[in-house]
Enzyme design. Structure first.
Site: not given
Ligand code: CP3
Length: 360
Positions: A39, A43, A52, A89, A166
């Site tokens: 991640r 973030r 963003r 994602d 999900y």
């Molecule tokens: O690793 C990286 O930086 C690459 C990008 C990436 C994102 N999501 C971007 C994202 C990756 C590899 C993921 C994977 C992901 N997404 C997982 C598996 C990894 C893990 O942490 O267990 C899961 C469970 C998700 C589902 C998801 N996406 C959730 C639960 C959320 C909300 C909470 C959060 O911020 O993680 C997201 C949103 C998300 N995915 C964001 C980002 C940068 C935040 C969105 C924003 O900018 O508001």
């Protein structure tokens, strides 16, 4: 041709300037460990938030290949990590299968409609990587061009069980009891859905590989809510299908099944190259089971990055030593938390980069 031979060819064709990650996976005795953070794109970086803010939100950014490419490269520039991970994602596959979601600020993903029955599953389609998730495939191509071999690019997908959870729950959950209920109450429907998701993942990951990713990571973020027996039947068996289907791709696969410490022996027999470890797994225990059959990746507690920098440095070095001389990719035990101080993340990365490995 063996996987590593074709991997070497791919690397040579491309002339990666920083091939530490690939060489570590192959088993070379590198002078230091490679480091990246789950991640890392998004973030934590103010540069990410700035990009963003110019869009209509997370999904707009995700579907804009040029911007996705930009935020993928930000952590390489800002943190100096040894790999980029494509900005996307895990939930894009759900949408490609016909189940849309919204990313609600401060809440996370929310699916307006969820899967409850066989009829719902039958309405889903098997996704095609290029036709249905073309925006990420395009972002991969752009990123490969823009990186120009600076570091390898990691592609990724969620694992079937995590995506299934999900699609049933419609959002995150503490217990995932609705998804688990589906496994117990409607096992046949569950298998039908898991197979459709698996077929979609295989198509999607193959398209990512075709577009040029150097490594693929499969995230099973919610593996840890299942019993060992449920994990074997409803999660591991599908992850295995994916690894088997990608075996000849020439691209190394990482499997990160968070919380599935009970399955380490089985995981270490998968057709994959690296096992991701969360922070609950004792390092010597994991190395004892995995040996040097595969690389390990992880596993500093993400909360450790809230400690002071002297402690971060000490603990990072301890982790490297705990994993010993075998193949190890430094990472956290899960994604970096959004409020982690950037200087602490840099301290973590710099510590790894300055720490020389002495092979006994
Ligand atoms: O690793 C990286 O930086 C690459 C990008 C990436 C994102 N999501 C971007 C994202 C990756 C590899 C993921 C994977 C992901 N997404 C997982 C598996 C990894 C893990 O942490 O267990 C899961 C469970 C998700 C589902 C998801 N996406 C959730 C639960 C959320 C909300 C909470 C959060 O911020 O993680 C997201 C949103 C998300 N995915 C964001 C980002 C940068 C935040 C969105 C924003 O900018 O508001």
């Amino acid at each position: 041709m063996t996987k590593y031979k074709s991997l070497l060819l791919r690397e040579k064709e491309e002339e990666l300037q920083n091939d530490l990650l690939i060489r570590t996976i192959k088993g070379d005795k590198t002078s230091r460990r490679p480091v990246w953070l789950m991640r890392q794109a998004g973030r934590i970086l103010p540069q990410y938030r700035a990009v963003r803010a110019t869009t209509g939100g997370f999904k707009d950014l995700l579907k804009n290949p040029a911007l996705a490419c930009e935020v993928t490269i930000q952590p390489v520039d800002e943190l100096g990590v040894d790999a980029a991970i494509i900005f996307s994602d895990i939930l894009v596959i759900c949408e490609a299968m016909n189940l849309t979601y919204d990313m609600v600020p401060t809440k996370g993903p929310v699916f307006p409609k969820v899967i409850t029955s066989r009829a719902d599953v039958e309405q889903l389609r098997v996704a095609d990587g290029v036709d249905d998730i073309g925006y990420t495939i395009e972002a991969i191509k752009l990123t490969k061009q823009a990186l120009n071999g600076r570091v390898p690019l990691i592609g990724f997908s969620g694992c079937p069980w995590t995506l299934f959870s999900y699609m049933i729950e419609g959002q995150g959950s503490k217990t995932f009891s609705k998804a688990k209920k589906m496994l117990y109450a409607q096992p046949e429907v569950s298998h039908l859905l898991l197979q459709k998701i698996t077929d979609s993942i295989i198509n999607y990951v193959k398209a990512q590989i075709e577009a040029g990713v150097n490594v693929v990571q499969l995230f099973d973020s919610w593996a840890g809510v299942l019993t060992p027996s449920q994990y074997n039947t409803f999660a591991f068996s599908y992850t295995k299908q994916i690894c088997d289907a990608l075996q000849d791709s020439g691209v190394p696969i990482t499997v990160f099944a968070k919380g599935a410490y009970h399955a380490l022996t089985k995981l270490s027999d998968l057709n994959c190259d690296t096992i991701g470890l969360d922070w609950t797994i004792p390092r010597a225990y994991a190395r004892g089971i995995i040996g040097n059959k595969k690389a390990v990746q992880g596993n500093l507690d993400p909360c450790f990055l809230y400690a002071d920098r002297a402690a971060i440095k000490q603990e990072t070095i301890k982790m490297i030593n705990d994993f010993g001389n075998g193949r190890h990719i430094v990472n956290l035990g899960h994604g970096v938390y959004p409020d982690t101080p950037l200087d602490n993340v840099k301290c973590f990365v710099d510590t790894v980069k300055n720490y020389e490995i002495k092979y006994s």
